[in-house]
Design a protein around this motif. Structure first.
Motif, PDB file in Angstrom:
ATOM      1  N   ASN A 113       0.863  -1.182   0.000  1.00  0.00           N
ATOM      2  CA  ASN A 113       0.000   0.000   0.000  1.00  0.00           C
ATOM      3  C   ASN A 113       0.896   1.229   0.000  1.00  0.00           C
ATOM      4  O   ASN A 113       1.592   1.495   0.985  1.00  0.00           O
ATOM      5  CB  ASN A 113      -0.904  -0.005   1.239  1.00  0.00           C
ATOM      6  CG  ASN A 113      -1.809   1.216   1.296  1.00  0.00           C
ATOM      7  OD1 ASN A 113      -1.555   2.238   0.674  1.00  0.00           O
ATOM      8  ND2 ASN A 113      -2.883   1.114   2.066  1.00  0.00           N
ATOM      9  N   ALA A 119      -4.074   3.271   6.034  1.00  0.00           N
ATOM     10  CA  ALA A 119      -2.989   2.289   5.920  1.00  0.00           C
ATOM     11  C   ALA A 119      -2.452   1.858   7.277  1.00  0.00           C
ATOM     12  O   ALA A 119      -1.937   0.743   7.407  1.00  0.00           O
ATOM     13  CB  ALA A 119      -1.847   2.871   5.087  1.00  0.00           C
ATOM     14  N   THR A 127       4.031  -1.003   3.493  1.00  0.00           N
ATOM     15  CA  THR A 127       3.174   0.173   3.673  1.00  0.00           C
ATOM     16  C   THR A 127       4.007   1.436   3.629  1.00  0.00           C
ATOM     17  O   THR A 127       5.081   1.504   4.235  1.00  0.00           O
ATOM     18  CB  THR A 127       2.435   0.105   5.024  1.00  0.00           C
ATOM     19  OG1 THR A 127       1.616  -1.062   5.061  1.00  0.00           O
ATOM     20  CG2 THR A 127       1.573   1.335   5.238  1.00  0.00           C
TER      21      THR A 127
END
Length: 233
Positions: A113, A119, A127
């Protein structure tokens, strides 16, 4: 994008959230338009309210804001008696995410992500999300949160500090989207996730400032398309 011939597992997927993109703007974005024309296309609708956090959460859960709970970019929290905007923790998004279903079918399915919202706390493998440093004297310094933590210094050494003040507000411009594109390319090349989510905010601000048909908005679309070209290739 596909896996090398002979390898097993799902085909890697890159999902671009180009905020503010419209079919008419694609005429000024030849690289992105060509990609869209190369495969089958179905009409893409939206949700109400049609804002970033609600739309992204609907995409990731397949449910409506009334079900996943993200009814805007901020809302009134009754238990706190306060309106809070741009919260970041994934615990606010109710229900399974699409990678939960993917992992049931493909154990070991990996997800990156890069700046999609909510997130923090999500069970993604990689992330990157905006996260400023706040000092006791009130100063706010640009930075980002990453998982794993070592990814922070790796990206900062390669790309520089995350340009937070170019990400939102009056200073928002292509600089932040360029950083996100470069971070996405790096993570895909070094970590090879099965699913990569990439959020590009650049068009959003100029379309709000000038309107969708203003020459400055059309230039913003062309500039973003040029920045995207290496990632699409």
């Amino acid at each position: 994008m596909t896996r090398p011939t002979g390898s097993d597992g799902p085909t890697p997927l890159l999902v671009l959230d180009v905020v503010g993109l419209t079919p008419r703007l694609l005429d000024h974005m030849p690289h992105l338009k060509q990609l869209g024309q190369s495969g089958s296309r179905a009409p893409l609708g939206t949700v109400l309210p049609a804002v970033t956090c609600a739309a992204q959460s609907t995409f990731l859960t397949g449910t409506t804001p009334s079900e996943h709970g993200i009814v805007g970019n901020g809302w009134y929290f009754r238990e706190l008696g306060d309106v809070l905007l741009w919260r970041q923790h994934n615990g606010l998004v109710a229900g399974d995410k699409l990678w939960d279903a993917a992992r049931r079918a493909h154990p070991g399915y990996t997800v990156a992500n890069i700046c999609w919202w909510y997130a923090m706390g999500a069970d993604t493998d990689f992330t990157v999300t905006p996260r400023p440093v706040y000092y006791a004297d009130g100063r706010k310094e640009p930075d980002c949160y990453t998982r794993p933590p070592a990814l922070h210094d790796e990206l900062t050494d390669k790309l520089g500090t995350f340009p937070l003040f170019h990400f939102w507000g009056p200073g928002a411009d292509l600089v932040s989207s360029q950083w996100i594109i470069d971070a996405t390319r790096h993570i895909m090349a070094t970590r090879h996730p099965d699913l990569t989510l990439c959020y590009l905010p650049h068009l959003d601000y100029d379309l709000q400032r000038f309107g969708p048909d203003d020459p400055r908005s059309l230039k913003a679309a062309a500039d973003l398309d040029a920045a995207l070209a290496p990632l699409l290739d």
